[in-house]
Each structure stands twice: as C-alpha cells, then as structure tokens.
Design an enzyme around this catalytic site. Sequence first.
Site, PDB file in Angstrom:
ATOM      1  CG  HIS A 160      16.453  94.725 129.014  1.00  0.00           C
ATOM      2  ND1 HIS A 160      15.951  94.307 127.764  1.00  0.00           N
ATOM      3  CD2 HIS A 160      16.320  96.104 128.961  1.00  0.00           C
ATOM      4  CE1 HIS A 160      16.009  95.516 127.219  1.00  0.00           C
ATOM      5  NE2 HIS A 160      15.766  96.416 127.748  1.00  0.00           N
TER       6      HIS A 160
ATOM      7  CG  HIS B  86      12.755  91.154 127.225  1.00  0.00           C
ATOM      8  ND1 HIS B  86      13.331  90.576 126.910  1.00  0.00           N
ATOM      9  CD2 HIS B  86      13.911  92.752 127.202  1.00  0.00           C
ATOM     10  CE1 HIS B  86      14.635  90.409 126.492  1.00  0.00           C
ATOM     11  NE2 HIS B  86      14.763  92.013 126.944  1.00  0.00           N
TER      12      HIS B  86
ATOM     13  CD  GLN C  85      21.517  87.980 126.666  1.00  0.00           C
ATOM     14  OE1 GLN C  85      20.574  88.398 126.295  1.00  0.00           O
ATOM     15  NE2 GLN C  85      22.427  89.093 127.824  1.00  0.00           N
TER      16      GLN C  85
ATOM     17  NE  ARG D 101      25.454  91.356 123.530  1.00  0.00           N
ATOM     18  CZ  ARG D 101      24.698  91.405 124.852  1.00  0.00           C
ATOM     19  NH1 ARG D 101      25.848  91.315 125.614  1.00  0.00           N
ATOM     20  NH2 ARG D 101      24.184  91.544 125.274  1.00  0.00           N
TER      21      ARG D 101
ATOM     22  CB  CYS E 283      14.909  93.395 123.747  1.00  0.00           C
ATOM     23  SG  CYS E 283      17.065  93.433 124.666  1.00  0.00           S
TER      24      CYS E 283
ATOM     25  CG  ASP F 187      17.320  88.104 127.370  1.00  0.00           C
ATOM     26  OD1 ASP F 187      17.523  88.890 128.136  1.00  0.00           O
ATOM     27  OD2 ASP F 187      17.426  88.725 126.208  1.00  0.00           O
TER      28      ASP F 187
ATOM     29  CE  LYS G 257      24.561  98.392 134.994  1.00  0.00           C
ATOM     30  NZ  LYS G 257      25.172  97.138 134.449  1.00  0.00           N
TER      31      LYS G 257
HETATM   32 ZN   LIG Z   1      16.894  92.574 126.780  1.00  0.00          ZN
END
Ligand SMILES: [Zn+2]
Length: 567
Positions: free
Chosen positions: A447, A321, A317, A299, A270, A319, A401
Amino acid sequence: MTSIETIRHSLSHILAAAVQELYPGTKFGMGPAIEDGFYYDFKLSENLTPEALPKIEKRMKEIIRRGIAFKKKIIAKSEAKKIFKNQPYKLEIIKDLPGSKITIYESGTFIDLCKGPHVKSSKEITEGSFKLKKIAGAYWKGSEKNAMLTRIYGIAFEDKKHLEEHLKKEAEAEKRDHRILGQKLELFLFDEEVGAGLPLWQPKGATLRKTIEDYLYRELISQGYQWLVTPHIGKLDLWKTSGHWELYRENMYSPFGIDEEEYMLKPMNCPFHVKIYNSKIRSYKDLPVRYAELGTVYRYERSGVLHGLTRVRGFTQDDAHIICTPEQLSQEVTNLLKAGFKILKTFGFKDYEIYLSTRPEKYAGNSKEWEKATNVLKYALQKLKLKWQVDPRGGVFYGPKIDIKIKDSLGRPWQCTTIQIDFNLPERFNLTFIDRKGKKQRPFMVHRALLGSLERFIGVLIEHYAGAFPLWLSPVQVWIIPIGKKHEKYADQIGKELSAAGFRIEVKKENETLSKKIRNGEIQKIPYLLVVGDAEMKKKTVRVRERNKGDLGEIKIDKFIKSQKNC
Ligand SMILES: [Zn+2]
Ligand SMILES: [Zn+2]
C-alpha cells in the site's frame, strides 16, 4: 543540570499553587509537563477568561521569587486520603493507585500527589522563561462522561531568549494558519449544517486540488500505474473479510441498511482494489500490477481533534496498491521512493524525516516474512543513500513500513508519504498469480500514499507557502487590470489570449481605483497583475507586476506568455 521537562513539570505545580492562592476552594485535577510547556486542570467556582492569565502569571512569579522548596514525602494511603479530603479528583487518583504508600510533594502551601522529579527550589526557574498561553475546557480523564474542568496551558523554555524565539515562531505559524488563509483566499470552508470535519471546496480551492490531481494522474500514468475508481460504500461482509471490522472498527462509522443488507462507508480503498485484481487469473507476466486511485475514505475522528484540513472526517487519499512477485518487491519499493521524492520536490519540499517501522508485538504473517520484507525496505533506503531512523515495533500489524515526514518552510515535520508491505490482505482475499512453472503463488502487496491525503497535503501546502503558491499551483495566476472603462475591451482581449495559452485568469472590472485593485491582488497573493491603459493599448503590451517583486515594466503579451514555461 535540571532538565527542561523537570522545570516544565515543576511549573505546573507552581501554577496550581498560584491558582490555590488566588481562587480558594479550587479542586485540582492533574498537571503534567507537555511538549513546549505544561498545563494544569482545575475545577473553579467561577468562569475564568483569558484576562485572568496575567494575574495568575504574576502570582506564579511571586511564588518563584519566594524560593520555595519542593519536598518529597512518602506517606500511607490513609494519611493521603485525609490530606486530600476536600479534593475529589485527587481522592479518585489515590483510590486507583496500587500499593499502600503514596508519594506527595510539598511546595510552599501547595501539596500534590506526584512522583516527581521536580526542581529542588523554585529559584532554579529563570525569570521570564515561561508564559501562560490559554484556557481551554478539558474533561476529567479525557472522558466526555466526566466533569468539564478548566485547563490552563503554559509554555516554558530554558531561558527568556528561547521563550522569545518560540513566541516568534508561533506568531509566524499563526500567520500561515491554513484555516485562516483558507477563508481569506476563499479556498475551502466548513459549514455547521453540513457537519464538522467535512470541508467544502470553493472554486479556488477546487482548482488548486484539480491541478494537483491532474499532475498526479499524468505522473503516475507515466510510471506504469493503472487508474481505478471505486465506490464510497461496500457491504459489511467485505470489511469482515478484510479484517477492518475486527481490527479497525473504532475508526469506522456505523453500518447502515440498504434493502436487507448492511453496508459501511469505506475507511480504506484496499479491498476494492483487491477485488479488481481477483477478477481474473493473473500470470507472473502481468505483474507488477500498479493500481492508483484518488479514493475518498471516511474515518471517525472525535470532534475535539478535528483541525481544519489536516484532521477531517472524509478525505481523499492518493492511494495505490502494488501487487508483485517476491522477486519484484525490492525494485518496486526503490521505484516508489524515487517517485515519491520526485513528486514531493515538484511541490517544493526538499527536507524530510524518514522512518522505518519494524514488527510490533501483535502481527500478521510469520517472523521470517517480516524480516525479509523489512530488509527489502532497508535495502531500498540504502540503495538511494537516504538517511533514516528506525521506529522500533512501529509497524502496522500487517507489515513493516517506511514513513516520510516532509518539513515545511518553518521546519515543522508533517506525516505525508507511507509505503507499507501487507501480509494480511493477500491471505484474507486469497490473492494468487501463476508462476513460471504454472504453479499458484501468493504475490506481495504494497500500500502506498505519496501525499497522504489531498486535504491534509493542501493544508500543509497553504502553510508552507503562506498561501503564495508557485505559479503552476495558483488557483488564479493572472489578474488583468484595466485602468479605465475604455481599456476594458483590450483587457478582455488580453484575457482571451492568456486563457488560450492555458493561464487561469480574471479580468478585474470592478469600480475601484487602480491602487486598490493592486493591493487586493497582493492580498489574494496573485502571482502576476497585468495593468493595461492607453500606452499599453496602443503598443499592444501589458505592464507586469510580479508578486513580491513589484513593477517589472512593459512587455509584449506573447513575450510574457513565452516567459512562463511552467503553465
Ligand atoms: Zn491499502
Ligand atoms: Zn509533580
């Protein structure tokens, strides 16, 4: 009626009673009911092997047949200390319990600290409804600083029929275990020297992964996303600004020095996306901005929880945004859900569990914003006529979420898609846009990950399909098998034509019998085996064997190519 949890919990006492009888001098840890069963932790003077389980199980059945009663007693702490004087772990629990009274349960000759509830008599437990499953090491109170105890796991159900159903399902799940199939199909591996939780993708696994990546890229670009690539590390200061250093540190690896400065492996993508957004002034006309990246993050996971591809230390990911005006948020969330289901369906998933997670105790932003954003999520779910459950206070600290769990072919749910609204990062990085009136405003940020991570998703895909992927995902789609040496040239020629048409193929020239090659092809779960010999060479055809269907007969090669529109 006695609940199954009560029965499972009572069985943990009976397990302890059996161990006490068979292994005098055992020290007892704790023994709760868990999902599908129960366990108990012991400190034994000898090493237990799985061969001991039938013996312990037999003794448990004997104890049950004795019809022992579970008797509750409330006693003074001092008395409890006397009863458990030879049980160091129990003494430790007693010391930590508040108040001066302690509840204990007596079942036959076994006494335990416990609040209950239990069955009144062991006769309430149906014969043949439970089974001891395995032995594992477990640290006392889960801490690596404490002694290692021996944990015995058991499973228990209402009756024998339910137990057998469970065992059958388990055997089916074992056959689909992605860690075993991953090795057998040469998709990925782990290497001790490389490190735990760090998968190495072999050619076939990497091909599968690239197929998924290419599909995602095409799909997202068509949905108005812009593609990004960002670094794997960033300065510690960046993670301080983002709040991760403060709130997420336990999941991050330690900082390391480069020149005079401290850097971190990224746990999230992010902040990088936010920096790209902030690199120029944005007008309302530029919004929504949709940034997508296959971002590899790192992680910290304890070694004990690592599990094949579904729990790893470095993963990619899918991912994205979305940064939009407040007015655009509702439409964006609706689009995200629609796109999400479309993509999941393409991979063959049709059953879902959907959760809407609301405000937790600790949260960023104000309660009004939260309410508004939660309503936006709700509205999108309603508009698409989806069934969902509320996960009260299950939101992350920065916003509400929607989570989607996909159900695999065995009906097991897997956390996959997540769509999260964020009130925190836009503040911390001072995200703005210029509105119609020329005034600076704060945009909304969402996200989202659709598949979750490629690693996890591929793990789930392997188990869902038991390794027999649909044609478009199969790393190798076609084997061409020449019957004899003299057919190899023709097989190569067929191979070239198929490759040119976009198929992933292998020509099998190994010095093996035809039946062995066919059997290997089936083990490797290759969708199509094309056999070529004299007859096929003469007529410019191939003999097609389809996975799970067998021999489909002779066909001209261009006809075969045309019949596979998926490629
Ligand atoms: Zn994010
Ligand atoms: Zn108990």
